[in-house]
Write a protein that holds these residues in place. Structure first.
Motif, PDB file in Angstrom:
ATOM      1  N   ASP A   1       0.401  -1.515   0.268  1.00 16.10           N
ATOM      2  CA  ASP A   1      -0.211  -0.217  -0.492  1.00 16.10           C
ATOM      3  C   ASP A   1       0.580   1.606  -0.188  1.00 16.10           C
ATOM      4  O   ASP A   1       0.568   2.123  -0.677  1.00 16.10           O
ATOM      5  N   ASP A   2       2.288   1.104   0.626  1.00 24.54           N
ATOM      6  CA  ASP A   2       3.094   2.474   0.352  1.00 24.54           C
ATOM      7  C   ASP A   2       3.515   2.280  -0.496  1.00 24.54           C
ATOM      8  O   ASP A   2       3.830   3.620  -1.253  1.00 24.54           O
ATOM      9  N   VAL A   3       4.014   1.344  -1.744  1.00 26.10           N
ATOM     10  CA  VAL A   3       4.573   1.658  -2.954  1.00 26.10           C
ATOM     11  C   VAL A   3       3.291   2.274  -3.049  1.00 26.10           C
ATOM     12  O   VAL A   3       3.543   3.006  -4.986  1.00 26.10           O
ATOM     13  N   VAL A   4       1.998   2.183  -3.473  1.00 26.01           N
ATOM     14  CA  VAL A   4       1.154   1.815  -4.359  1.00 26.01           C
ATOM     15  C   VAL A   4       1.086   4.000  -4.111  1.00 26.01           C
ATOM     16  O   VAL A   4       0.676   4.736  -4.837  1.00 26.01           O
ATOM     17  N   ASP A   5       0.879   4.199  -2.776  1.00 25.60           N
ATOM     18  CA  ASP A   5       0.837   5.872  -2.881  1.00 25.60           C
ATOM     19  C   ASP A   5       1.545   6.346  -3.405  1.00 25.60           C
ATOM     20  O   ASP A   5       2.037   7.839  -3.622  1.00 25.60           O
ATOM     21  N   LEU A   6       3.212   5.430  -2.938  1.00 25.70           N
ATOM     22  CA  LEU A   6       4.009   6.481  -4.039  1.00 25.70           C
ATOM     23  C   LEU A   6       4.552   6.765  -4.892  1.00 25.70           C
ATOM     24  O   LEU A   6       4.540   7.605  -5.473  1.00 25.70           O
ATOM     25  N   VAL A   7       3.332   5.514  -6.154  1.00 28.10           N
ATOM     26  CA  VAL A   7       3.958   5.664  -7.390  1.00 28.10           C
ATOM     27  C   VAL A   7       2.461   6.584  -7.906  1.00 28.10           C
ATOM     28  O   VAL A   7       2.954   6.327  -9.273  1.00 28.10           O
ATOM     29  N   GLU A   8       1.398   6.067  -7.799  1.00 24.22           N
ATOM     30  CA  GLU A   8       0.278   6.368  -8.211  1.00 24.22           C
ATOM     31  C   GLU A   8       0.186   7.739  -8.824  1.00 24.22           C
ATOM     32  O   GLU A   8      -0.209   8.031  -9.991  1.00 24.22           O
ATOM     33  N   ASP A   9       0.680   9.042  -7.452  1.00 25.58           N
ATOM     34  CA  ASP A   9       0.584  10.011  -8.709  1.00 25.58           C
ATOM     35  C   ASP A   9       2.016  10.734 -10.017  1.00 25.58           C
ATOM     36  O   ASP A   9       2.262  11.623  -9.996  1.00 25.58           O
ATOM     37  N   LEU A  10       3.231   9.919 -10.070  1.00 27.94           N
ATOM     38  CA  LEU A  10       4.604   9.559 -10.004  1.00 27.94           C
ATOM     39  C   LEU A  10       3.611   9.905 -12.119  1.00 27.94           C
ATOM     40  O   LEU A  10       3.217   8.809 -12.065  1.00 27.94           O
ATOM     41  N   GLY A  11       4.897  10.345 -12.887  1.00 22.94           N
ATOM     42  CA  GLY A  11       4.344   9.685 -14.010  1.00 22.94           C
ATOM     43  C   GLY A  11       5.469   8.716 -14.118  1.00 22.94           C
ATOM     44  O   GLY A  11       5.707   8.044 -13.510  1.00 22.94           O
ATOM     45  N   ALA A  12       4.372   8.626 -15.547  1.00 20.95           N
ATOM     46  CA  ALA A  12       5.120   6.438 -16.608  1.00 20.95           C
ATOM     47  C   ALA A  12       6.747   6.399 -16.030  1.00 20.95           C
ATOM     48  O   ALA A  12       6.971   5.218 -16.049  1.00 20.95           O
TER      49      ALA A  12
ATOM     50  N   GLU B   1      -9.009   5.619  -9.358  1.00 24.01           N
ATOM     51  CA  GLU B   1      -8.179   6.364  -8.310  1.00 24.01           C
ATOM     52  C   GLU B   1      -8.970   5.888  -6.488  1.00 24.01           C
ATOM     53  O   GLU B   1     -10.715   6.401  -7.364  1.00 24.01           O
ATOM     54  N   GLU B   2      -8.682   6.354  -5.397  1.00 24.65           N
ATOM     55  CA  GLU B   2      -8.982   7.085  -4.348  1.00 24.65           C
ATOM     56  C   GLU B   2     -10.049   6.057  -3.939  1.00 24.65           C
ATOM     57  O   GLU B   2     -11.313   6.363  -3.621  1.00 24.65           O
ATOM     58  N   SER B   3     -10.078   5.099  -4.008  1.00 26.61           N
ATOM     59  CA  SER B   3     -10.472   3.665  -3.685  1.00 26.61           C
ATOM     60  C   SER B   3     -10.024   2.851  -3.021  1.00 26.61           C
ATOM     61  O   SER B   3      -8.579   2.897  -2.526  1.00 26.61           O
ATOM     62  N   ALA B   4     -11.268   1.504  -2.874  1.00 25.29           N
ATOM     63  CA  ALA B   4      -9.686   1.040  -1.313  1.00 25.29           C
ATOM     64  C   ALA B   4      -8.667   0.409  -2.028  1.00 25.29           C
ATOM     65  O   ALA B   4      -8.470  -0.639  -1.261  1.00 25.29           O
TER      66      ALA B   4
ATOM     67  N   ASP C   1     -15.066   4.203  -3.169  1.00 26.83           N
ATOM     68  CA  ASP C   1     -14.733   4.845  -2.234  1.00 26.83           C
ATOM     69  C   ASP C   1     -14.263   5.553  -0.886  1.00 26.83           C
ATOM     70  O   ASP C   1     -14.074   4.860   0.049  1.00 26.83           O
ATOM     71  N   GLU C   2     -12.764   5.636  -1.239  1.00 26.27           N
ATOM     72  CA  GLU C   2     -12.028   5.859  -0.274  1.00 26.27           C
ATOM     73  C   GLU C   2     -12.139   6.775   0.976  1.00 26.27           C
ATOM     74  O   GLU C   2     -11.867   5.824   2.046  1.00 26.27           O
ATOM     75  N   GLU C   3     -13.100   7.672   0.344  1.00 27.06           N
ATOM     76  CA  GLU C   3     -13.395   8.641   1.519  1.00 27.06           C
ATOM     77  C   GLU C   3     -14.863   7.479   2.611  1.00 27.06           C
ATOM     78  O   GLU C   3     -14.826   8.265   3.638  1.00 27.06           O
ATOM     79  N   ASP C   4     -15.669   6.971   1.632  1.00 25.76           N
ATOM     80  CA  ASP C   4     -16.441   6.508   2.927  1.00 25.76           C
ATOM     81  C   ASP C   4     -15.666   5.076   3.525  1.00 25.76           C
ATOM     82  O   ASP C   4     -15.988   4.973   4.980  1.00 25.76           O
TER      83      ASP C   4
ATOM     84  N   GLU D   1       1.257  -3.483  -9.282  1.00 25.30           N
ATOM     85  CA  GLU D   1       0.298  -3.535 -10.694  1.00 25.30           C
ATOM     86  C   GLU D   1      -1.228  -3.600 -10.409  1.00 25.30           C
ATOM     87  O   GLU D   1      -1.768  -2.926 -11.591  1.00 25.30           O
ATOM     88  N   LYS D   2      -1.319  -4.309  -9.719  1.00 24.75           N
ATOM     89  CA  LYS D   2      -3.141  -4.830  -9.443  1.00 24.75           C
ATOM     90  C   LYS D   2      -3.240  -3.992  -8.973  1.00 24.75           C
ATOM     91  O   LYS D   2      -5.311  -3.428  -9.161  1.00 24.75           O
ATOM     92  N   ALA D   3      -2.913  -3.281  -7.733  1.00 23.78           N
ATOM     93  CA  ALA D   3      -3.380  -2.477  -6.932  1.00 23.78           C
ATOM     94  C   ALA D   3      -3.963  -0.967  -7.726  1.00 23.78           C
ATOM     95  O   ALA D   3      -4.718   0.209  -7.815  1.00 23.78           O
ATOM     96  N   LEU D   4      -2.929  -0.430  -9.090  1.00 28.28           N
ATOM     97  CA  LEU D   4      -3.091   0.702  -9.534  1.00 28.28           C
ATOM     98  C   LEU D   4      -3.847   0.504 -10.829  1.00 28.28           C
ATOM     99  O   LEU D   4      -4.902   1.467 -11.361  1.00 28.28           O
ATOM    100  N   ALA D   5      -3.971  -0.896 -10.833  1.00 24.89           N
ATOM    101  CA  ALA D   5      -5.234  -0.919 -11.720  1.00 24.89           C
ATOM    102  C   ALA D   5      -7.013  -0.908 -11.236  1.00 24.89           C
ATOM    103  O   ALA D   5      -7.676  -0.610 -12.286  1.00 24.89           O
ATOM    104  N   TYR D   6      -6.897  -0.591  -9.988  1.00 29.35           N
ATOM    105  CA  TYR D   6      -8.531   0.188  -8.916  1.00 29.35           C
ATOM    106  C   TYR D   6      -8.529   1.073  -9.533  1.00 29.35           C
ATOM    107  O   TYR D   6      -7.223   2.422  -9.866  1.00 29.35           O
TER     108      TYR D   6
END
Length: 457
Positions: A104-115, A141-144, A224-227, A134-139
């Motif tokens: 989860d920390d890696v996903v948070d790290l890379v999701e807003d970076l450039g390709a 954005e801002e989802s569980a 949604d991650e807010e929920d 990569e599987k997590a990034l396929a979900y």
């Protein structure tokens, strides 16, 4: 040097002299002192320090502090600064920095970076970790699915406490931090969870199903991650399983990630109430900051023109009694402040789901009455001020009545406008401020100058 190090060790957060000491160590190429200053710090404090120094010193620091940068520090950095830091790290150092992070920390790290930067980090991961990220990034954005970690401690629902403890002791790939053992049925569907405290305090023969927590609930990967964050806060959750469309266990969300979402939402609401769209930090570039602020400054300009048009309708009234020009900003200002107070409470209540269709009219009625009471009190004060200042009794009456009208309207607008915008699917934190300001300015000027025209002239 020893004094600076001692201060770092004794104080919490960033001591006053730390930034200067770090910059001095960097400019003098004193790597021993730099390492002594930075090593005792928490990753969040190092991230704060990197944000407080300029780009030149930051680049030099990263060059001389060889091997000091790790994934936890990268996770704490804002998006723009994170990209800058990653660009300065070599492939080996970047690989070492991210390898120990949970998914989860890696996903948070890379999701807003450039390709390109995403690929840099993904290449640094082991094959299994890369597939998980990569599987997590396929979900969405801002989802569980983006928020969860795939490292889950699970056990078959038919196991006993003894079997579960033996399994945990024999396992060599447990997550660094976990709070529950998730129980699953043969189809990998979670049926409950058991806290580590109850697990360790229960005799070995007891079945795990006898220890499940009543707070157990699951989240879908596309929720949604807010929920999710709201549920963690509302129901005092520590962790919760995440399931796919077939209700099979795919990950777990922990309280630290949920609280980060809540913190980001609160920060975002505060920024948007001030007309700053999107994230903002001290390291943002001039162009990016200008683009974020310009649209709402333009909106404010339009609202200011509307208020000026109302004033222009009463040019003859103002020319006939100059005291009106002196006093009319007071009416608008008091209304604007009262509207902002109601607006802030309403937006916060909407975000926490406390303001709903069931109580909205009660809240609106309360804000109107508060505006009426405050308006009446300040009306008396300004009525006296108007009379004493200008020696005109009816001028005091005019500003008193206008004050009451605008304070009541401010209370109504400050609550009703964000509620209506939220119903229309528009973020109330972003758009409400401009509308409330327009209403209080227009009503304030119109009421004051209109009453003056009728009563005084």
């Amino acid at each position: 040097m020893s004094e600076a190090i001692e201060t770092v060790e004794e104080d919490e957060g960033l001591p006053r002299n730390l930034v200067a000491a770090v910059v001095e160590a960097v400019t003098s190429h004193n790597t021993v002192q730099l390492d002594a200053l930075l090593t005792p710090l928490h990753p969040a404090d190092i991230a704060d320090l990197l944000e407080q120094i300029d780009q030149r010193d930051r680049t030099m620091l990263l060059r001389f502090w060889d091997g000091g940068m790790d994934g936890e520090i990268l996770s704490e950095l804002g998006d723009d600064l994170r990209e800058e830091v990653i660009d300065t790290l070599g492939p080996v150092e970047l690989a070492e920095a991210v390898r120990e992070l949970e998914s989860d920390d890696v996903v948070d790290l890379v999701e807003d970076l450039g390709a390109d930067q995403q690929e840099q980090i993904l290449e640094a991961l082991d094959a299994g970790d890369r597939v998980a990220v990569e599987k997590a990034l396929a979900y969405p954005e801002e989802s569980a699915g983006r928020l969860m970690q795939v490292e889950v401690v699970r056990a078959p629902s038919h196991w006993t406490v003894g079997e579960t403890i033996d399994f945990l002791r024999a396992s060599d790939d447990l997550p660094e931090h976990f709070y529950h053992v998730v129980l699953v049925d043969p189809r990998m569907k979670p049926v409950g969870y058991v806290t580590l405290g109850r697990l360790l305090g229960t005799p070995r023969p007891i079945h795990m199903t006898e220890l499940v927590e009543p707070s157990f609930r699951t989240f879908r990967v596309d929720q949604d991650e807010e929920d999710v964050a709201y549920a963690f806060n509302q129901y005092h959750l520590i962790s919760a399983p995440v399931v796919d469309e077939d209700d099979r266990l795919v990950g777990v969300i922990t309280i630290d990630d949920a609280m980060i979402v809540l913190d980001e939402e609160h920060e975002e609401d505060i920024l948007r109430l001030a007309g700053v769209d999107g994230e903002s930090s001290l390291t943002d570039k001039v162009i990016a900051t200008t683009k974020r602020r310009f649209p709402w400054l333009a909106v404010n300009l339009v609202t200011a023109i509307l208020a000026s048009m109302v004033i222009s309708m009463f040019e003859d009234v103002i020319a006939g009694l100059v005291a009106l020009a002196v006093l009319m900003p007071i009416v608008a200002s008091m209304g604007g402040n009262a509207g902002t107070q109601s607006l802030t409470v309403a937006v916060r209540s909407i975000a926490t789901k406390d303001l709903t269709g069931a109580n909205v009219w009660r809240v609106i009625r309360r804000e109107i009455l508060v505006g009426l009471v405050n308006g009446a009190i300040f009306a008396v004060v300004m009525g006296i001020v108007g009379y004493v200042w200008f020696g005109e009794p009816m001028l005091g009456v005019v500003i008193a009545i206008a004050m009451v009208i605008n304070m009541v309207v401010a209370g109504l607008a400050g609550t009703a406008i964000p509620v209506v915008l939220e119903r229309w699917g528009i973020d109330p934190a972003l758009a409400s401020g401009a509308f409330v300001t327009t209403v209080t300015d227009v009503v304030g000027f119109f009421a004051f100058l209109g009453l003056a025209a009728v009563i005084l002239l």
